[in-house]
Design an enzyme around this catalytic site. Structure first.
Site, PDB file in Angstrom:
ATOM      1  N   HIS A  12       0.534 -43.447  15.234  1.00 47.62           N
ATOM      2  CA  HIS A  12       0.243 -42.212  15.982  1.00 47.62           C
ATOM      3  C   HIS A  12      -0.993 -41.516  15.444  1.00 47.62           C
ATOM      4  O   HIS A  12      -1.481 -41.803  14.339  1.00 47.62           O
ATOM      5  CB  HIS A  12       1.449 -41.262  15.982  1.00 47.62           C
ATOM      6  N   CYS A  40       4.661 -43.453   8.471  1.00 55.03           N
ATOM      7  CA  CYS A  40       3.987 -43.810   9.713  1.00 55.03           C
ATOM      8  C   CYS A  40       2.577 -44.330   9.438  1.00 55.03           C
ATOM      9  O   CYS A  40       2.030 -44.134   8.354  1.00 55.03           O
ATOM     10  CB  CYS A  40       3.902 -42.608  10.648  1.00 55.03           C
TER      11      CYS A  40
END
Length: 347
Positions: free
Chosen positions: A276, A294
């Site tokens: 992301h 992440c």
């Protein structure tokens, strides 16, 4: 003439055969009809009628049995029975939901609750069929007692058409629990895109149809939140979402707690790992690992990755000593081909 199930019997298993025994004659025909009078497909051999597929749950059926006597005369008997009414209905979903997917996406049967026994899991496999155009070597395997997946030996070839046929209605998956419906699903494999995240060099490379098309600086998990190494698959894409660390075990009050609005999100594990955009960590991208697990990118790079990716694309992670466990996502590619074949309940 003796017929099993007995006349007016109730609670009969949906896959149970109808047996006709005759003294003084030969059973020449057994016909089973449903409550609308329609003939139920099945085969007759030696006085045993076997349904072509499992009968409906909590449904009424009639049996017409014909015995031919030694003098050539026919004698007929009729009876009826009703199949069992389950205490609970086993629900499942065929995935992927997308019509076109990446080369890493397996065909998936996702049960809402466990398929309890090895025998029941084997029967689920026997009741599933995968057809591919062109033909592809592949195998079913269980990630756990709720997730059955069919993957090819190697990544799919672009353009392959995959059809799943689930003939599961009437199948028992637990104590008093039965599947209530059949289903089918067709999907097509799109172009090939396999990306690699090197957590030591802090870069993501994208290879499409055999050619590298992008090199993106990234940052991954810092000490204590190390990103998992292994072969993952993009499971969903969400343009904008709020990430709350409480959902992955970091509650409010913890120094590492966060609640952030994020863009261009691509989920790769059930345990909270996404690709992301993260403009707040752009200073570290390509240099250091500072995230909570992440894979962070700049806004423009993340948008490009989001728009260029599809569910089912492969993302390979290297550079950490924390392994990606198969059940943490679509983990079929964590197994070698021989290992994956052994995940079948029929082995």
């Amino acid at each position: 003439m003796t017929v099993t199930p007995a006349d007016r019997a109730r609670g009969i298993e949906p896959g149970a055969p109808v047996k006709v025994a005759a003294s003084g004659g030969t059973v020449t025909d057994v016909v089973v009809t449903d409550d609308k009078g329609a003939k139920v497909p099945g085969t007759v051999k030696d006085g045993v009628w076997t349904p072509a597929s499992r009968l409906g749950l909590d449904s009424a059926y009639s049996v017409r049995s014909v015995v031919t006597l030694a003098d050539g005369r026919a004698q007929t008997a009729t009876s009826s029975f009703r199949t069992l009414k389950p205490e609970a209905t086993a629900k499942y979903t065929l995935l992927p939901s997308d019509d076109t997917v990446g080369v890493g996406m397996p065909a998936i049967v996702q049960f809402a609750s466990s398929v309890k026994t090895p025998q029941q899991r084997a029967e689920v496999e026997r009741s599933m069929k995968v057809t591919t155009e062109p033909a592809v070597e592949g195998s079913w395997g269980w990630l756990d007692d709720r997730q059955l997946m069919w993957r090819p030996k190697d990544y799919w070839k672009p353009g392959t058409k995959v059809t799943m046929d689930a003939r599961l209605a009437g199948l028992q998956t637990g104590e008093g629990k039965y599947v209530g419906r059949n289903d089918t699903k067709t999907f097509t494999i799109g172009r090939s895109q396999v990306s690699t995240v090197d957590m030591k060099t802090h870069h993501l490379t994208v290879v499409r149809d055999g050619q590298q098309v992008k090199n993106i600086p990234v940052t991954t998990g810092k000490p204590g939140f190390i990103t998992r190494s292994g072969t993952k698959v993009i499971m969903e894409k969400v343009g904008a979402m709020t990430m709350d660390s409480a959902t992955v075990g970091i509650p409010k009050g913890n120094p590492e707690y966060y609640k952030l609005d994020t863009k261009w999100n691509m989920r790769i594990t059930w345990t909270g790992e996404f690709l992301h955009a993260a403009p707040w960590s752009q200073w570290a991208q390509g240099r250091r690992n500072v995230s909570h697990g992440c894979t962070n990118m700049g806004l423009d790079d993340a948008r490009w990755m989001f728009e260029s990716s599809m569910v089912g694309d492969v993302v390979q992670f290297t550079g950490s000593d924390r392994p990606f466990k198969p059940t943490e996502g679509i983990g079929v590619w964590q197994y070698s081909w021989p290992q994956w074949q052994q995940q079948s309940a029929l082995r």
